[in-house]
Structure formats: C-alpha cells, structure tokens
Design an enzyme around this catalytic site. Sequence first.
Site, PDB file in Angstrom:
ATOM      1  N   LYS A 104       0.813  -1.214   0.000  1.00  0.00           N
ATOM      2  CA  LYS A 104       0.000   0.000   0.000  1.00  0.00           C
ATOM      3  C   LYS A 104       0.849   1.268   0.000  1.00  0.00           C
ATOM      4  O   LYS A 104       0.440   2.300  -0.550  1.00  0.00           O
ATOM      5  CB  LYS A 104      -0.938  -0.004   1.209  1.00  0.00           C
ATOM      6  CG  LYS A 104      -1.979  -1.108   1.207  1.00  0.00           C
ATOM      7  CD  LYS A 104      -2.994  -0.941   0.097  1.00  0.00           C
ATOM      8  CE  LYS A 104      -4.120  -1.944   0.201  1.00  0.00           C
ATOM      9  NZ  LYS A 104      -5.119  -1.786  -0.878  1.00  0.00           N
ATOM     10  N   GLU A 126     -10.059   5.211   2.844  1.00  0.00           N
ATOM     11  CA  GLU A 126     -10.813   4.091   3.375  1.00  0.00           C
ATOM     12  C   GLU A 126      -9.841   2.959   3.664  1.00  0.00           C
ATOM     13  O   GLU A 126      -8.764   2.902   3.072  1.00  0.00           O
ATOM     14  CB  GLU A 126     -11.874   3.627   2.375  1.00  0.00           C
ATOM     15  CG  GLU A 126     -11.363   2.703   1.272  1.00  0.00           C
ATOM     16  CD  GLU A 126     -10.348   3.315   0.312  1.00  0.00           C
ATOM     17  OE1 GLU A 126      -9.451   2.568  -0.160  1.00  0.00           O
ATOM     18  OE2 GLU A 126     -10.431   4.522   0.022  1.00  0.00           O
ATOM     19  N   SER A 387       1.909  -9.762  -0.733  1.00  0.00           N
ATOM     20  CA  SER A 387       1.512  -8.357  -0.674  1.00  0.00           C
ATOM     21  C   SER A 387       1.656  -7.725   0.700  1.00  0.00           C
ATOM     22  O   SER A 387       1.733  -6.501   0.813  1.00  0.00           O
ATOM     23  CB  SER A 387       0.070  -8.201  -1.145  1.00  0.00           C
ATOM     24  OG  SER A 387      -0.810  -8.941  -0.317  1.00  0.00           O
TER      25      SER A 387
END
Length: 401
Positions: A104, A126, A387
């Site tokens: 992210k 969010e 990830s």
Amino acid sequence: MGDVTLWREPVPPDGTMGEPRARGRFGEYGGRYAPESLVEACHEVEAAFREAWADPGFRGVLARLLAVHAGRPTPLTPADRLSEALGVRLYLKREDLTHTGSHKINNVLGQALLAVRMGRRRLIAETGAGQHGVATATAAALLGLEATVFMGERDIGRQALNVFRMRMLGAEVVPVTAGSRTLKDATSEAMRHWVGATGDSHYCVGSVVGPDPYPWMVREFQRVIGEEARAQCAAELRTGVPDHVVACVGGGSNAAGTFAGFADTPARLVGVEAEGGAGASRGRLGVLHGCRSLFLQDDDGQIVEAHSISAGLDYPGVGPEHAHLRDLGRARYVTVTDAEAVDAAVRLARTEGIVPALESAHALAWVIRAAGDGELPPGSTVLMTLSGRGDKDVSTLKELL
C-alpha cells in the site's frame, strides 16, 4: 471454488495495461460515475496526475522516497523448502518487507506527493485490513498533512493493531457502522465525506477501484512491483520470465501492479480471490463507488455483502481493469476458501519462516492447490506477490489455531 472461464493461452502483446481509453474505460468497464460535485474534483486529480507523471522531478522525488523511506527495491525470495515439497519453483516478491508492511505504501506515497502538488492539506482514505490506513497515516505524517481514515466497525475490531498504529501516527480513525461495517461501507463513507471537502482534501483511494482516474493512477503507482519483479526474474530465471504470475485480488491493486510488469510476456497471470468476495469470478456488471465493473449482486441488482477472513479481500467487486483482463482471457481469476488461506499461511510460516498476511495467503493457497492437482506442471516457475505481512492477522489466527 472455481474459475470464471476456461484457461486460454495468453494473448499476444497488444498494449494491454497501458493508458485507459476515452473516459477512463478498460473495454466496457471503468468510467466516472460520480456525483456532479465530485466530477470536477476527479478532473482536477486526472489533470494533476498527468502533469506530475510526465514530470521527471516528481518521478524522481517519488523514487527517492520509495527507496529511502519505503525500502525499495523489495527482494525476490526463492521459497526453497516449499518449492521442493510442491515440485515447482516458487519465488516470492516481498512487499511484506516494505515500510508499513505491505504494498500500500507505493500508491500512498505517490498520491500524497500529488496532494501536496495540488495544494491539498488533508488525505481522506478508506481501509479494510488497515494497511492502506496505516500507509496513509504514515505518508501524512512524513509530509506534514492531516489524515482522516474511514474504517468499518467490524474491521476495527479484528484489526486493532493497525487502528492503534494509525492513531499513533496522528490520523483520525472514523468508525463506520452502516451496512456490513466492512470495506465497502468504509469506501462509501469516505466518498460521501469527500463531497464536502474537495477544496482542501485529496481522497487517497487504496485500490484500483473508484471513478477515473483512480484505477489507472493507482495501478501506475503500483507498477513498481511488476517492473522490479520483471528485472529480478530476468536475472534469476534461465527463461527470464516465470511461467505463472500470481497475486491475491480484492479490489486488486497489488495484482494490477504485478501484472503490469508481465502483461506483454507469455507468463500466465492468475488473480486469486476470496471465495466469499469473488467479484471477477462470480460478479455481474454493475456500478459501485464510481466505476462500472463486476460486482456481487442479487437478482434485483442490489450489491450482495462479501465475506472473507481477510479484511482486505472483503469487497464485493473487482477493479475495472481486472474485469477487462478477465474478458480478454489475459488473466484468469480463481477462488480459495478461508480454511485454505489459513492452512497456506501456516505452511509458509513453518517451511520458510515467513508469516504472510491472510490476503497474500489466498494467493499461496491456490499455488499449493494447483501444484497438488497438476494444474501447475512439475518444474514450472511461479512468481507470487507476497503483498503484506501477517502481524495484523495474529489475533484472527490465534482464534483458529
């Protein structure tokens, strides 16, 4: 468990995963389905991104931050013991080793720099699993911005560690009590909040969803994963390109970034969804959160609530470019269950000493299953994007193991 289509041979290189067509379209998907008050804001974001992305100075600052703050490049790790057991050669692209613990940060640093360039002083975001929220709070602290993060009440309960991290970094965490109290509802609330705050705030979307230009912009900020992995595979593999490239898919940003590095190669692209949140595998055409894509719906066209043990995959749809890749046959989308994901997380921990995020464990679960049933031929090479790391999921795993 299943696939939406039969496997097809990869399509020839054709510019796939380049810039979307007019009005932000990927085939019949994408677009800008937003309230009138947000249409102008989206135009401003698009214009600012195009200008910034063409500016070597902006790209240079982002590259430096990704290196000295986020820790890029991330390594390509051969999973030797697990590979031997599965009969394939598995390599892990280690996004879990970035600062904040997931992919992210790649996107958020890009959008935060864009917000500064646009004169915005606050980031709105969010989050589901909390990793995007943590990355947003981190970038805001680094660049002197405020941050407001919307998070479903249910996710706040199961991701307490990340909630604390966000608050420690100075972000305001707003509980969302509507609907399923998960990622879908947090996204809806964040977009509603942005309607009244476009003048001083930038909505930092966390995945390849939302109105144009977000699916394209987020993919471009995540493209660094695929470009690094492509170069690393070229140096590591005799063939230069892995046979299969695999990543988990919720909205789909880590997969989009990974696939972007291999879309013009013969590698087979596989996106792995949660059984209870399989937008690409079982979704139908609809509009949600500003874009036209594939979403879980009932016979009346109402969005059906998703379910996944991993908060980051608890989303009832998929980004529009993934829907397009599915239709082209360039990427295949499959599903795994909660139980398979938990088993895969434990297996990676005990064979390689790596505790993955439950999102990433879904991708690994498919690799394990496909190797076991012969779908991955013995000796084939598999690149899998890990990830995120599993610290945030320890409380969930403790209840099950």
